[in-house]
Design a protein around this motif. Sequence first.
Motif, PDB file in Angstrom:
ATOM      1  N   MET A 113      16.309  19.660 -25.271  1.00  0.00           N
ATOM      2  CA  MET A 113      14.625  19.886 -24.841  1.00  0.00           C
ATOM      3  C   MET A 113      14.323  21.325 -25.119  1.00  0.00           C
ATOM      4  O   MET A 113      15.089  22.276 -25.154  1.00  0.00           O
ATOM      5  N   SER A 114      12.949  21.441 -25.653  1.00  0.00           N
ATOM      6  CA  SER A 114      12.561  22.722 -26.105  1.00  0.00           C
ATOM      7  C   SER A 114      12.371  23.803 -25.072  1.00  0.00           C
ATOM      8  O   SER A 114      12.466  24.980 -25.327  1.00  0.00           O
ATOM      9  N   ILE A 115      12.600  23.603 -23.605  1.00  0.00           N
ATOM     10  CA  ILE A 115      12.445  24.518 -22.489  1.00  0.00           C
ATOM     11  C   ILE A 115      13.908  25.069 -22.449  1.00  0.00           C
ATOM     12  O   ILE A 115      13.995  25.570 -21.248  1.00  0.00           O
ATOM     13  N   TYR A 116      14.811  24.488 -22.977  1.00  0.00           N
ATOM     14  CA  TYR A 116      16.253  24.861 -22.693  1.00  0.00           C
ATOM     15  C   TYR A 116      16.170  26.513 -22.714  1.00  0.00           C
ATOM     16  O   TYR A 116      16.871  27.044 -21.572  1.00  0.00           O
ATOM     17  N   PRO A 117      15.946  27.326 -23.668  1.00  0.00           N
ATOM     18  CA  PRO A 117      15.708  28.864 -23.486  1.00  0.00           C
ATOM     19  C   PRO A 117      15.201  29.262 -22.200  1.00  0.00           C
ATOM     20  O   PRO A 117      15.582  30.173 -21.513  1.00  0.00           O
ATOM     21  N   ILE A 118      14.062  28.655 -21.770  1.00  0.00           N
ATOM     22  CA  ILE A 118      13.231  29.080 -20.487  1.00  0.00           C
ATOM     23  C   ILE A 118      14.231  28.965 -19.397  1.00  0.00           C
ATOM     24  O   ILE A 118      14.249  29.791 -18.500  1.00  0.00           O
ATOM     25  N   LEU A 119      15.165  27.768 -19.485  1.00  0.00           N
ATOM     26  CA  LEU A 119      15.870  27.467 -18.218  1.00  0.00           C
ATOM     27  C   LEU A 119      16.902  28.589 -18.332  1.00  0.00           C
ATOM     28  O   LEU A 119      17.208  29.220 -17.161  1.00  0.00           O
ATOM     29  N   GLY A 120      17.578  28.979 -19.571  1.00  0.00           N
ATOM     30  CA  GLY A 120      18.545  29.815 -19.560  1.00  0.00           C
ATOM     31  C   GLY A 120      17.999  31.268 -19.308  1.00  0.00           C
ATOM     32  O   GLY A 120      18.778  32.191 -18.706  1.00  0.00           O
ATOM     33  N   GLN A 121      16.786  31.375 -19.536  1.00  0.00           N
ATOM     34  CA  GLN A 121      16.299  32.849 -19.337  1.00  0.00           C
ATOM     35  C   GLN A 121      16.253  33.147 -17.734  1.00  0.00           C
ATOM     36  O   GLN A 121      16.422  34.328 -17.272  1.00  0.00           O
ATOM     37  N   LYS A 122      16.104  32.059 -16.894  1.00  0.00           N
ATOM     38  CA  LYS A 122      15.957  32.089 -15.447  1.00  0.00           C
ATOM     39  C   LYS A 122      17.382  32.587 -14.723  1.00  0.00           C
ATOM     40  O   LYS A 122      17.251  33.349 -13.715  1.00  0.00           O
ATOM     41  N   TYR A 123      18.459  32.103 -15.385  1.00  0.00           N
ATOM     42  CA  TYR A 123      19.842  32.588 -14.944  1.00  0.00           C
ATOM     43  C   TYR A 123      20.556  33.407 -15.723  1.00  0.00           C
ATOM     44  O   TYR A 123      21.764  33.507 -15.917  1.00  0.00           O
ATOM     45  N   GLY A 124      19.585  34.098 -16.717  1.00  0.00           N
ATOM     46  CA  GLY A 124      20.433  35.254 -17.412  1.00  0.00           C
ATOM     47  C   GLY A 124      21.276  34.965 -18.639  1.00  0.00           C
ATOM     48  O   GLY A 124      21.903  35.396 -19.066  1.00  0.00           O
ATOM     49  N   HIS A 125      21.081  33.819 -19.240  1.00  0.00           N
ATOM     50  CA  HIS A 125      21.570  33.201 -20.446  1.00  0.00           C
ATOM     51  C   HIS A 125      20.617  32.699 -21.661  1.00  0.00           C
ATOM     52  O   HIS A 125      20.817  31.925 -22.142  1.00  0.00           O
ATOM     53  N   GLU A 126      19.359  33.469 -21.461  1.00  0.00           N
ATOM     54  CA  GLU A 126      18.431  33.024 -22.500  1.00  0.00           C
ATOM     55  C   GLU A 126      19.079  33.032 -24.056  1.00  0.00           C
ATOM     56  O   GLU A 126      18.637  32.270 -24.796  1.00  0.00           O
ATOM     57  N   GLY A 127      19.914  34.219 -24.578  1.00  0.00           N
ATOM     58  CA  GLY A 127      20.304  34.317 -25.653  1.00  0.00           C
ATOM     59  C   GLY A 127      21.141  32.915 -26.021  1.00  0.00           C
ATOM     60  O   GLY A 127      21.015  32.701 -27.216  1.00  0.00           O
ATOM     61  N   LEU A 128      22.153  32.850 -25.320  1.00  0.00           N
ATOM     62  CA  LEU A 128      23.206  31.646 -25.418  1.00  0.00           C
ATOM     63  C   LEU A 128      22.067  30.220 -25.828  1.00  0.00           C
ATOM     64  O   LEU A 128      22.507  29.569 -27.074  1.00  0.00           O
ATOM     65  N   CYS A 129      21.135  30.061 -24.756  1.00  0.00           N
ATOM     66  CA  CYS A 129      20.331  28.639 -25.029  1.00  0.00           C
ATOM     67  C   CYS A 129      19.413  28.914 -26.143  1.00  0.00           C
ATOM     68  O   CYS A 129      19.367  27.755 -26.754  1.00  0.00           O
ATOM     69  N   ALA A 130      18.821  29.988 -26.358  1.00  0.00           N
ATOM     70  CA  ALA A 130      17.880  30.093 -27.684  1.00  0.00           C
ATOM     71  C   ALA A 130      18.656  30.001 -28.868  1.00  0.00           C
ATOM     72  O   ALA A 130      18.124  29.150 -29.846  1.00  0.00           O
ATOM     73  N   ALA A 131      19.935  30.224 -28.845  1.00  0.00           N
ATOM     74  CA  ALA A 131      20.816  30.164 -30.205  1.00  0.00           C
ATOM     75  C   ALA A 131      21.150  28.793 -30.302  1.00  0.00           C
ATOM     76  O   ALA A 131      21.301  28.204 -31.412  1.00  0.00           O
ATOM     77  N   THR A 132      21.527  28.216 -29.029  1.00  0.00           N
ATOM     78  CA  THR A 132      21.921  26.921 -29.158  1.00  0.00           C
ATOM     79  C   THR A 132      21.032  25.809 -29.479  1.00  0.00           C
ATOM     80  O   THR A 132      21.089  25.024 -30.478  1.00  0.00           O
ATOM     81  N   LEU A 133      19.526  26.054 -29.137  1.00  0.00           N
ATOM     82  CA  LEU A 133      18.459  25.224 -29.661  1.00  0.00           C
ATOM     83  C   LEU A 133      18.100  25.318 -30.971  1.00  0.00           C
ATOM     84  O   LEU A 133      17.929  24.368 -31.835  1.00  0.00           O
ATOM     85  N   LEU A 134      18.198  26.557 -31.591  1.00  0.00           N
ATOM     86  CA  LEU A 134      17.851  26.782 -32.984  1.00  0.00           C
ATOM     87  C   LEU A 134      18.978  25.952 -33.848  1.00  0.00           C
ATOM     88  O   LEU A 134      18.756  25.472 -34.626  1.00  0.00           O
ATOM     89  N   ALA A 135      20.241  26.237 -33.622  1.00  0.00           N
ATOM     90  CA  ALA A 135      21.373  25.671 -34.268  1.00  0.00           C
ATOM     91  C   ALA A 135      21.238  24.324 -34.339  1.00  0.00           C
ATOM     92  O   ALA A 135      21.469  23.493 -35.221  1.00  0.00           O
ATOM     93  N   ALA A 136      20.970  23.627 -32.941  1.00  0.00           N
ATOM     94  CA  ALA A 136      21.094  22.199 -32.804  1.00  0.00           C
ATOM     95  C   ALA A 136      19.832  21.626 -33.758  1.00  0.00           C
ATOM     96  O   ALA A 136      19.964  20.437 -34.136  1.00  0.00           O
ATOM     97  N   THR A 137      18.825  22.117 -33.518  1.00  0.00           N
ATOM     98  CA  THR A 137      17.700  21.765 -34.094  1.00  0.00           C
ATOM     99  C   THR A 137      17.714  21.605 -35.723  1.00  0.00           C
ATOM    100  O   THR A 137      17.318  20.605 -36.258  1.00  0.00           O
ATOM    101  N   VAL A 138      18.481  22.866 -36.350  1.00  0.00           N
ATOM    102  CA  VAL A 138      18.658  22.460 -37.888  1.00  0.00           C
ATOM    103  C   VAL A 138      19.555  21.521 -38.143  1.00  0.00           C
ATOM    104  O   VAL A 138      19.502  20.642 -39.247  1.00  0.00           O
ATOM    105  N   ALA A 139      20.725  21.651 -37.205  1.00  0.00           N
ATOM    106  CA  ALA A 139      21.859  20.558 -37.513  1.00  0.00           C
ATOM    107  C   ALA A 139      21.348  19.247 -37.214  1.00  0.00           C
ATOM    108  O   ALA A 139      22.064  18.173 -37.640  1.00  0.00           O
ATOM    109  N   SER A 140      20.379  18.896 -36.408  1.00  0.00           N
ATOM    110  CA  SER A 140      19.877  17.444 -36.217  1.00  0.00           C
ATOM    111  C   SER A 140      19.438  16.699 -37.302  1.00  0.00           C
ATOM    112  O   SER A 140      19.373  15.525 -37.381  1.00  0.00           O
TER     113      SER A 140
END
Length: 309
Positions: free
Chosen positions: A270-297
Amino acid sequence: MLAIASITGPIFILIALGYWVSWRQWFAQASVRALGQFVITFALPAMIFRALTRQSFAEVVDLHYLLAYGLGSLLALGLGMLFARVVAGHDLRLSTLFGLGMSMSNSGFIGFPIVSQLLGAKAGIALAMTMLVENALVFPLGLILLESHAANGKGWVYLLRQVAGRLLRSPLVIAISTGVLCSLAGLQLPGVLSKVLELLAQASVALSLFVIGGSLVGLKTRGIVRRISPIVLGKLLIHPLLIFLLLHFLLPVPAWLQVAAVLFACAPMMSIYPILGQKYGHEGLCAATLLAATVASFFSISGMLWLQG
């Protein structure tokens, strides 16, 4: 392969266009978010409601589909959490983010534009059932797990009330529930209202893809590829594989529903994945995951289309 490229190509070209326009700063990030809010509040709910009310109740709800997609998504959530806790040694919150990344698809913004090219109007029915599972089961469970440490002794009743309140205010959930009720009652909208919904629904596909591209601007994967790889592989391979096995061997559905379910599961998280991660201090990990998964999809969806014939 040319037929597959004709399906996936336009989808990812529109995503690339949204990325390029935002990268060139022709559209500010605030404008992209506003377009996304329009899609999630008006365009997608209109499309779902219209699709549900144009079919009989028996065509709208398939219990095997709901059970298989729900069970497959819960298994993906559990496997993601188990890997993060046991293998990687993460805490409960980060483990839950791993699990949500593997089990919650971007079914509305990426999955639906692809499925609609194959199934036409029937894609709205499959999307409604998919979103019902995601919004009424998987996502609330993830939120409860994420918020369990922040309850401050208020208990599970407080958590359930908070999550239920958020769920009942969701335009997508409202569209699904009212659409199913209208289908069950055999109600039809007047011609003018039906046309309004049709025009709103037509805006959902192109705008959603444009928004996804624009939201990827500024996300980076550098330095954490090894950490995000399990989530990306789990989302794009394990989740659709679980759905396919359940629908093929245990809970059979019509062929068009099986194709829809697997393709929805092939979509990135889901596109709000980095927003969820930001709330708990993991925005970098979640943002990178979303970018990589979108390209690889692009490759996972194309491969699944080829395997499904």
